[in-house]
Design a protein around this motif. Structure first.
Motif, short mmCIF file in Angstrom:
data_model
loop_
_atom_site.label_atom_id
_atom_site.label_comp_id
_atom_site.label_asym_id
_atom_site.label_seq_id
_atom_site.Cartn_x
_atom_site.Cartn_y
_atom_site.Cartn_z
N GLN A 174 35.02 61.02 -2.61
CA GLN A 174 35.90 61.90 -1.89
C GLN A 174 36.13 63.06 -2.81
O GLN A 174 36.63 64.11 -2.50
CB GLN A 174 37.13 61.26 -1.55
N LYS B 211 33.86 53.76 7.16
CA LYS B 211 35.12 54.14 7.08
C LYS B 211 35.26 55.19 6.19
O LYS B 211 35.62 56.41 6.31
CB LYS B 211 36.32 53.15 6.57
N ASP B 212 34.54 55.18 4.90
CA ASP B 212 34.21 55.97 3.88
C ASP B 212 33.70 57.17 4.38
O ASP B 212 33.76 58.18 4.01
CB ASP B 212 33.72 55.46 2.65
N GLU C 299 35.19 55.67 -3.16
CA GLU C 299 36.44 56.42 -3.34
C GLU C 299 36.18 57.67 -4.22
O GLU C 299 36.54 58.81 -3.76
CB GLU C 299 37.44 55.61 -3.84
N LEU D 206 33.25 58.28 7.34
CA LEU D 206 34.10 59.23 8.43
C LEU D 206 35.05 59.94 7.43
O LEU D 206 35.37 61.14 7.83
CB LEU D 206 34.67 58.58 9.35
N GLU D 207 35.78 59.41 6.41
CA GLU D 207 36.91 60.02 5.54
C GLU D 207 36.03 61.22 4.83
O GLU D 207 36.41 62.28 4.76
CB GLU D 207 37.40 59.00 4.58
N ILE D 208 34.75 61.09 4.37
CA ILE D 208 34.27 62.24 3.61
C ILE D 208 33.63 63.25 4.79
O ILE D 208 33.92 64.53 4.40
CB ILE D 208 32.86 61.49 3.11
N ASP E 238 35.45 64.19 7.21
CA ASP E 238 36.61 64.78 7.43
C ASP E 238 36.92 65.88 6.49
O ASP E 238 37.29 66.97 6.62
CB ASP E 238 37.78 63.92 7.66
N ILE E 239 36.69 65.69 5.32
CA ILE E 239 36.90 66.36 3.99
C ILE E 239 35.92 67.69 4.13
O ILE E 239 36.17 68.72 3.93
CB ILE E 239 36.71 65.79 2.75
N TYR F 129 33.67 59.94 16.99
CA TYR F 129 34.04 60.90 15.80
C TYR F 129 33.71 62.24 16.14
O TYR F 129 34.54 63.25 16.25
CB TYR F 129 33.70 60.46 14.48
#
Length: 235
Positions: free
Chosen positions: A136, A165-166, A133, A168-170, A172-173, A204
């Motif tokens: 991020q 999951k992480d 986490e 794809l979140e990164i 996104d950022i 994605y």
């Protein structure tokens, strides 16, 4: 212990390759400070001298790594990266702040970033998954190398199918980042993740393709079948 670094540097100077010295800068947009030693030789030198210090405390070895980082030489950064990775069985949570400092303070080119983050940071995240986490926060940094590190630290875990999951979140950022080395970094991360999670990464990319920089998109889909690549690249 300082004598070890003197011997490492002597060995690097004794192994300068004129061709490597002349061509090394071609692979980096940033001005490189380097001896001109081939990477395979640098790794051998690092491995040889690690045997001399392996019995020392982790903090002592980290101190040597920091001295290597401070020099600014590419070859010394590779040795520092390898030495810290050799200690992966001895990692503890407190090491994270040390690694974060090295990235933020000393990394100035993509080769140092990738060598260190692929292995040392990647190994740390695998050992302590809750720290993923914190990547991020890296992705939101003003420092381009911290932002690239957010992605390339997950390359080895992604190769094992971990942390989708992480990832794809990164992504996104970093999605709209204007720095091409950051775009290539998160595109590479998505590409490796696609080897285990092709559908999820493809979905994605399709969802984001109208805004995703083409550089990142091309990297992300590189390992996909031709028909999927064609769909993703279509305007």
């Amino acid at each position: 212990m300082k004598n070890v670094l003197d011997k490492v540097r002597d060995e690097l100077r004794n192994n300068v390759d004129e061709n490597a010295l002349a061509t090394g800068q071609k692979f980096s947009k940033e001005k490189l400070k380097h001896y001109g030693v081939r990477t395979s030789v640098v790794r051998k030198i690092g491995k040889t001298f690690f045997k001399v210090i392996d019995s020392r405390s982790k903090s002592e070895i980290y101190g040597l790594c920091e001295d290597l980082w401070k020099s600014g030489y590419l070859e010394e950064s590779i040795i520092a990266s390898n030495w810290s990775h050799y200690l992966h069985k001895r990692y503890e949570p407190a090491d994270f702040s040390i690694f974060q400092k090295w990235i933020n303070k000393y990394i100035k080119n993509w080769a140092s970033c990738d060598t260190f983050c692929n292995h040392t940071m990647g190994g740390f995240i695998e050992k302590y998954p809750s720290y993923v986490e914190k990547l991020q926060d890296f992705a939101k940094s003003e420092n381009r190398w911290m932002r690239r590190a957010a992605a390339v630290s997950l390359i080895i875990p992604a190769r094992k199918g971990k942390f989708l999951k992480d990832i794809l979140e990164i992504a996104d950022i970093l999605l709209l980042d204007k720095d091409d080395l950051v775009q290539k970094g998160y595109g590479w991360m998505l590409k490796v993740a696609s080897e285990s999670h092709q559908k999820e990464v493809f979905d994605y990319v399709i969802k984001k393709k109208l805004v995703m920089p083409r550089t990142a998109l091309r990297y992300a889909i590189e390992k996909m079948p031709k028909d999927l690549r064609s769909v993703a690249m279509a305007r």
